[in-house]
Design an enzyme around this catalytic site. Structure first.
Site, PDB file in Angstrom:
ATOM      1  N   PHE A 296      81.558  26.633 -46.081  1.00 17.77           N
ATOM      2  CA  PHE A 296      81.278  25.569 -45.121  1.00 17.77           C
ATOM      3  C   PHE A 296      81.677  24.278 -45.834  1.00 17.77           C
ATOM      4  O   PHE A 296      80.907  23.750 -46.641  1.00 17.77           O
ATOM      5  CB  PHE A 296      79.786  25.518 -44.775  1.00 17.77           C
ATOM      6  CG  PHE A 296      79.265  26.702 -44.004  1.00 17.77           C
ATOM      7  CD1 PHE A 296      79.109  27.942 -44.613  1.00 17.77           C
ATOM      8  CD2 PHE A 296      78.910  26.584 -42.670  1.00 17.77           C
ATOM      9  CE1 PHE A 296      78.614  29.039 -43.893  1.00 17.77           C
ATOM     10  CE2 PHE A 296      78.410  27.667 -41.950  1.00 17.77           C
ATOM     11  CZ  PHE A 296      78.268  28.892 -42.566  1.00 17.77           C
ATOM     12  N   ASP A 297      82.870  23.780 -45.560  1.00 14.55           N
ATOM     13  CA  ASP A 297      83.372  22.640 -46.333  1.00 14.55           C
ATOM     14  C   ASP A 297      82.597  21.354 -46.060  1.00 14.55           C
ATOM     15  O   ASP A 297      82.589  20.447 -46.891  1.00 14.55           O
ATOM     16  CB  ASP A 297      84.862  22.414 -46.058  1.00 14.55           C
ATOM     17  CG  ASP A 297      85.725  23.422 -46.816  1.00 14.55           C
ATOM     18  OD1 ASP A 297      85.180  24.157 -47.663  1.00 14.55           O
ATOM     19  OD2 ASP A 297      86.946  23.470 -46.560  1.00 14.55           O
ATOM     20  N   GLU A 300      78.300  22.713 -47.119  1.00 11.22           N
ATOM     21  CA  GLU A 300      78.029  23.240 -48.456  1.00 11.22           C
ATOM     22  C   GLU A 300      78.607  22.363 -49.570  1.00 11.22           C
ATOM     23  O   GLU A 300      78.272  22.563 -50.732  1.00 11.22           O
ATOM     24  CB  GLU A 300      78.589  24.664 -48.602  1.00 11.22           C
ATOM     25  CG  GLU A 300      77.808  25.689 -47.804  1.00 11.22           C
ATOM     26  CD  GLU A 300      78.298  27.114 -48.016  1.00 11.22           C
ATOM     27  OE1 GLU A 300      77.467  28.032 -47.988  1.00 11.22           O
ATOM     28  OE2 GLU A 300      79.524  27.327 -48.193  1.00 11.22           O
ATOM     29  N   VAL A 377      90.227  20.010 -50.574  1.00 11.14           N
ATOM     30  CA  VAL A 377      89.125  20.861 -51.006  1.00 11.14           C
ATOM     31  C   VAL A 377      89.747  22.056 -51.723  1.00 11.14           C
ATOM     32  O   VAL A 377      90.294  22.954 -51.086  1.00 11.14           O
ATOM     33  CB  VAL A 377      88.269  21.340 -49.817  1.00 11.14           C
ATOM     34  CG1 VAL A 377      87.006  22.037 -50.323  1.00 11.14           C
ATOM     35  CG2 VAL A 377      87.891  20.187 -48.907  1.00 11.14           C
ATOM     36  N   TYR A 380      93.180  23.559 -50.489  1.00 14.78           N
ATOM     37  CA  TYR A 380      93.576  23.179 -49.138  1.00 14.78           C
ATOM     38  C   TYR A 380      93.480  21.685 -48.881  1.00 14.78           C
ATOM     39  O   TYR A 380      92.610  21.014 -49.415  1.00 14.78           O
ATOM     40  CB  TYR A 380      92.640  23.871 -48.129  1.00 14.78           C
ATOM     41  CG  TYR A 380      93.373  24.801 -47.200  1.00 14.78           C
ATOM     42  CD1 TYR A 380      93.643  26.109 -47.567  1.00 14.78           C
ATOM     43  CD2 TYR A 380      93.804  24.365 -45.947  1.00 14.78           C
ATOM     44  CE1 TYR A 380      94.323  26.958 -46.722  1.00 14.78           C
ATOM     45  CE2 TYR A 380      94.479  25.216 -45.098  1.00 14.78           C
ATOM     46  CZ  TYR A 380      94.737  26.515 -45.484  1.00 14.78           C
ATOM     47  OH  TYR A 380      95.406  27.338 -44.641  1.00 14.78           O
ATOM     48  N   HIS A 430      92.486  34.649 -42.775  1.00 12.61           N
ATOM     49  CA  HIS A 430      91.279  33.835 -42.677  1.00 12.61           C
ATOM     50  C   HIS A 430      91.371  32.950 -41.450  1.00 12.61           C
ATOM     51  O   HIS A 430      92.431  32.825 -40.835  1.00 12.61           O
ATOM     52  CB  HIS A 430      91.113  32.965 -43.936  1.00 12.61           C
ATOM     53  CG  HIS A 430      92.293  32.055 -44.167  1.00 12.61           C
ATOM     54  ND1 HIS A 430      93.425  32.474 -44.820  1.00 12.61           N
ATOM     55  CD2 HIS A 430      92.520  30.769 -43.803  1.00 12.61           C
ATOM     56  CE1 HIS A 430      94.299  31.477 -44.855  1.00 12.61           C
ATOM     57  NE2 HIS A 430      93.783  30.432 -44.244  1.00 12.61           N
ATOM     58  N   ASP A 439      79.345  12.873 -29.123  1.00 15.09           N
ATOM     59  CA  ASP A 439      78.270  12.173 -28.423  1.00 15.09           C
ATOM     60  C   ASP A 439      78.960  11.149 -27.520  1.00 15.09           C
ATOM     61  O   ASP A 439      79.183  10.008 -27.900  1.00 15.09           O
ATOM     62  CB  ASP A 439      77.333  11.514 -29.448  1.00 15.09           C
ATOM     63  CG  ASP A 439      76.184  10.761 -28.787  1.00 15.09           C
ATOM     64  OD1 ASP A 439      76.177  10.657 -27.539  1.00 15.09           O
ATOM     65  OD2 ASP A 439      75.302  10.268 -29.516  1.00 15.09           O
TER      66      ASP A 439
END
Ligand code: NI
Length: 630
Positions: A296-297, A300, A377, A380, A430, A439
Site C-alpha cells: 500500500f504505497d 504503508e 517508490v 517504480y 501485478h 469530495d
C-alpha cells in the site's frame, strides 16, 4: 517558491517553518521525546463550515496532525497541534501499527547485511562484497509467517546484485533469499534461503552513459512570450475561468482543493477536495517471496515522502511554475523538496470545430492547465496529473513508469504468473490499483452541497413495440440511495457512468445540474476476495463507492493498513448503510491497470496511463468553450 506567511490559507500545505515549529513545540512541551519517531505530519484540515467562517474573514487556528510512533511501546498517537504550538488533542490509536518509516527501513537493511546467515547465503551464491547487494524493505502484510504473527511490525527484504556501481540491479535478482526483520527492535527474525536459483546475468542498461541514447530529433520549443495565463496567490490558482488550490499531504502526495468555475461571471463550486487516497499493488505470482509483494504505497509508506524534485525541460516542458513542499523526517528534522509540484499550461489540440455549408470555419484551439507531481517508490515511478479543460471538464491521469519488479527462475521454465524478460529474469504479473477520494460539492457553496449520485446505463428493449426497428436504445437512471446500493462496478456493455447531481439546482431545462464520472482504462482485482490482500484491500472490488461525508473517513483501506488483518475502511464504514441521497457525499473511484509485463517494459517501462474524467453533464446550459477566443 516561498510565500509570505500572511498569505497562508488554512488548506495550504505545511511549510518548512510550520513543521519545524510544531515539532519543536511538541519537544519543548515534552509531548514527544527521544522515544518517538514522527510517522507523518499532515494539515489538520478545517471542516467545511470552519472553512466557510475563514472565507468570511474569521480567523481560525491553523493546525497540524502529527502521527508519532512511541518506539518504547510500539503505540501510535495522533496529536493535533496548532501552528502556534498549542496541543489541542493527543490520543493513542489502539491497535494501530505505524507505517514503515525510512529510518526503520535503513536500519532493517543494515541489520540484514550484517547477519551471518545472509552473508553465508550470499557467499554460497558467489557474492562476497555485501556492498554490491541492494535490498529493499517491503511490508510483509500478505502473509505473516505463523510463528511471527504476534503483533510485531515486520518487513522482508528482497535482494538484487549490483555487479558495478551504475549497473541496473533489477537485472540481477537474488531469488529465494530474504531476511525477515522486526522493525521495532531491528532484530533479524529469520532468514529464508529455500532455493538456489542462479542470478540472471544479462545486464539491463538504461543510463545514457551506457546506451548512448543517440536517437534524436530537432528541438521543440514551447514559448509563452507574454507569460503564462495563470496567476498564483499563495497556493491558489486562477486560470481561464477555473480557480483551485494546490495542496500536498505527506501521506497522499498531491491534493487538489476548492475547485470553482466562473460560469458567465458566477463562481460555481465543483469540488472541495480531490486526492488519490490509496494505491495498492497486489502481485499475482505465488513463487517464493513474490506472493508477499502487496504494498500500500499510500498507507504503508506515505507516498508524499517520495516526491521528486522536478527538472525543467525534462519532467515539464514550457513555461513552468514550481511549488516546493516540505515533509517531516522520522527524527523530527524537516526536508524540503524543491520543485515538487509543477504548474503549467499545455496545448491540447482542437477544442471544437465546424465548417458551415457557406464555407465559414469556426475552430478553437484548446488548452489545459496541468498540476502534477511524480514520486519514486523503489523501482517504480508514479506521475499524478490533474488536468483542467476549457470545456469545464477535469481529468486525472496517473503515469506509471520506472522498472518492473524482477525475480529469478530457471530459464524457460513453466512459470505461469510472470513474463521472462531475459534468460532467467522474470517480471511477475501485478496490478496497480488506485482509489481516488472525490469530495465534490456540485454547485454548492463554501460550506458544502447536498448532492445525489445516479447510475446511468444505456440499454435496448427487445424487438417489438418499444423497439420497432431494433436500433433504439434508452438510458435508465438509478438513484444510489444508500451506501450498500452504491457499491458499483463498471459495465461496458451498458456504457455505464455515474452522475453526481445537485437536486436543488436546476439548469435551463429544469434538470438537476451535475457532473459525470467517466471511468477510463481500468481493471478488476484478480486476487481472490478471501486472500489476505483481498481482505486488506477490500475497497478494490468496487469501482465506485459513495459514502456520507465524514471527516475521519479518509482512506479506503483504513487509517493504518500496515499489517491490518483486513476489512477496514470502505467495507467497514458502508456496513452502516447510511442514506446518501441529497446530502454531502464522497465518491470513491477505484481504477488501475493489470500489468502483464512486456519485453518492451524492460529495462525501463514506457509510461503507462490510467485515470478518469469528470465532465459537466447539464451543469452548463451549453458548451462552455463556445466563448473561447480563436
Ligand atoms: Ni506495473
Amino acid at each position: 517558491m516561498q510565500q509570505p506567511a500572511s498569505l497562508t490559507h488554512c488548506l495550504d500545505p505545511l511549510s518548512r517553518g510550520e513543521l519545524e515549529l510544531v515539532i519543536g513545540a511538541l519537544r519543548r512541551d515534552a509531548v514527544i521525546d527521544q522515544r518517538h519517531l514522527i510517522a507523518m505530519v499532515q494539515v489538520d484540515e478545517p471542516t467545511k463550515s470552519a472553512l466557510a467562517s475563514f472565507q468570511r474573514g474569521e480567523t481560525i487556528d491553523r493546525a497540524a496532525r502529527v502521527t508519532v510512533l512511541d518506539r518504547s511501546t510500539g503505540k501510535v498517537s495522533e496529536i493535533v497541534v496548532t501552528t502556534a504550538g498549542d496541543v489541542r488533542s493527543n490520543k493513542i490509536i489502539e491497535g494501530a501499527k505505524a507505517p514503515v518509516l525510512s529510518v526503520e527501513s535503513e536500519m532493517a537493511i543494515a541489520a540484514a547485511k550484517r547477519d551471518a546467515r545472509v552473508i553465508d547465503a550470499l557467499r554460497s551464491r558467489g557474492i562476497t562484497d555485501i556492498g554490491s547487494v541492494r535490498m529493499e524493505a517491503w511490508p510483509i502484510g500478505a502473509q505473516i509467517p505463523k510463528y511471527l504473527d504476534d503483533g510485531r511490525r515486520i518487513i522482508w527484504t528482497p535482494m538484487w546484485h549490483q555487479p558495478t556501481p551504475d549497473a541496473n540491479f533489477y537485472a540481477h535478482p537474488i531469488s529465494g533469499l530474504h531476511a525477515i526483520v522486526d522493525i521495532d527492535s531491528g532484530e533479524v527474525l529469520a532468514v529464508e534461503n529455500d532455493q538456489q536459483i542462479a542470478i540472471p546475468q544479462v545486464a539491463g542498461p538504461y543510463r545514457q552513459s551506457q546506451t548512448g541514447a543517440d536517437v534524436s530529433l530537432k528541438p521543440l520549443m514551447i514559448h509563452q512570450p507574454d507569460g503564462v495565463s495563470f496567476s498564483l496567490q499563495g497556493h491558489k490558482i486562477n486560470w481561464e475561468r477555473w480557480s483551485l488550490r494546490v495542496g500536498f499531504c505527506q501521506r497522499e502526495g498531491l491534493v487538489i482543493h476548492d475547485v470553482w468555475f466562473a460560469d458567465n461571471g458566477n463562481q460555481r463550486k465543483i469540488a472541495h477536495r480531490m486526492s488519490i487516497a490509496e494505491l495498492v499493488i497486489p502481485y499475482g505470482d505465488p513463487s517464493q517471496g513474490a506472493y508477499r509483494k502487496n504494498a500500500f504505497d499510500v498507507g504503508e509508506f506515505g507516498l508524499g515522502n517520495f516526491t521528486n524534485s522536478l527538472t525543467l525541460g525534462c519532467d515539464c516542458l514550457g513555461e513552468i511554475v514550481y511549488l516546493d513542499v516540505a515533509v517531516a523526517n522520522p527524527d523530527g528534522s524537516v526536508r524540503e523538496i524543491k520543485n515538487a509540484i509543477c504548474l503549467h499550461e499545455e496545448d491540447f489540440g482542437i477544442l471544437w470545430k465546424h465548417v458551415d455549408i457557406d464555407g465559414n470555419v469556426e475552430v478553437r484551439r484548446g488548452r489545459r492547465f496541468v498540476v502534477s507531481s511524480i514520486v519514486t517508490v523503489n523501482n517504480y515511478e508514479y506521475g499524478y496529473f490533474w488536468y483542467f479543460y476549457q470545456d469545464g471538464s477535469i481529468e486525472f491521469e496517473a503515469k506509471l513508469t520506472g522498472i518492473v519488479l524482477t525475480l529469478a527462475d530457471t530459464p524457460g521454465k513453466d512459470h505461469p504468473s510472470a513474463t521472462e524478460l531475459e534468460p532467467g529474469l522474470w517480471a511477475p504479473y501485478h496490478q496497480h490499483i488506485l482509489c481516488a477520494r472525490l469530495d465534490l460539492d456540485i454547485d454548492g457553496d463554501v460550506s458544502g452541497a447536498n448532492n445525489t449520485v445516479v447510475e446511468i446505463d444505456s440499454f435496448a428493449h427487445e424487438l417489438g413495440a418499444k423497439n420497432i426497428y431494433g436500433g433504439a436504445y434508452e438510458t435508465s437512471e438509478t438513484v444510489l440511495g444508500r451506501e450498500l446500493e452504491a457499491k458499483r462496478v463498471i459495465d461496458p456493455f451498458k456504457s455505464r457512468f455515474w452522475k453526481i447531481i445537485n437536486p436543488d439546482r436546476k439548469n435551463h431545462m429544469g434538470h438537476s445540474v451535475g457532473y459525470k464520472l467517466v471511468p477510463g482504462h481500468t481493471t478488476f482485482p484478480l486476487a481472490l476476495p478471501e486472500s489476505t490482500i483481498g481482505k486488506r484491500a477490500g475497497f478494490m472490488y468496487q469501482h465506485l463507492w459513495v459514502t456520507k461525508n465524514e471527516t475521519f473517513e479518509r482512506y479506503p483501506a483504513g487509517d493504518y493498513p500496515f499489517q491490518h488483518s483486513g476489512g477496514a475502511g470502505l467495507p467497514e464504514w458502508t456496513q452502516a448503510n447510511r442514506e446518501i441521497e441529497n446530502t454531502d457525499v464522497v465518491l470513491w473511484h477505484v481504477f488501475g491497470t493489470n500489468h502483464i509485463p512486456r519485453a518492451e517494459d524492460w529495462p525501463v517501462m514506457p509510461v503507462e496511463r490510467t485515470g478518469f474524467h469528470l465532465k459537466p453533464s447539464g451543469f452548463f446550459a451549453r458548451n462552455p468553450g463556445i466563448d473561447v477566443a480563436p
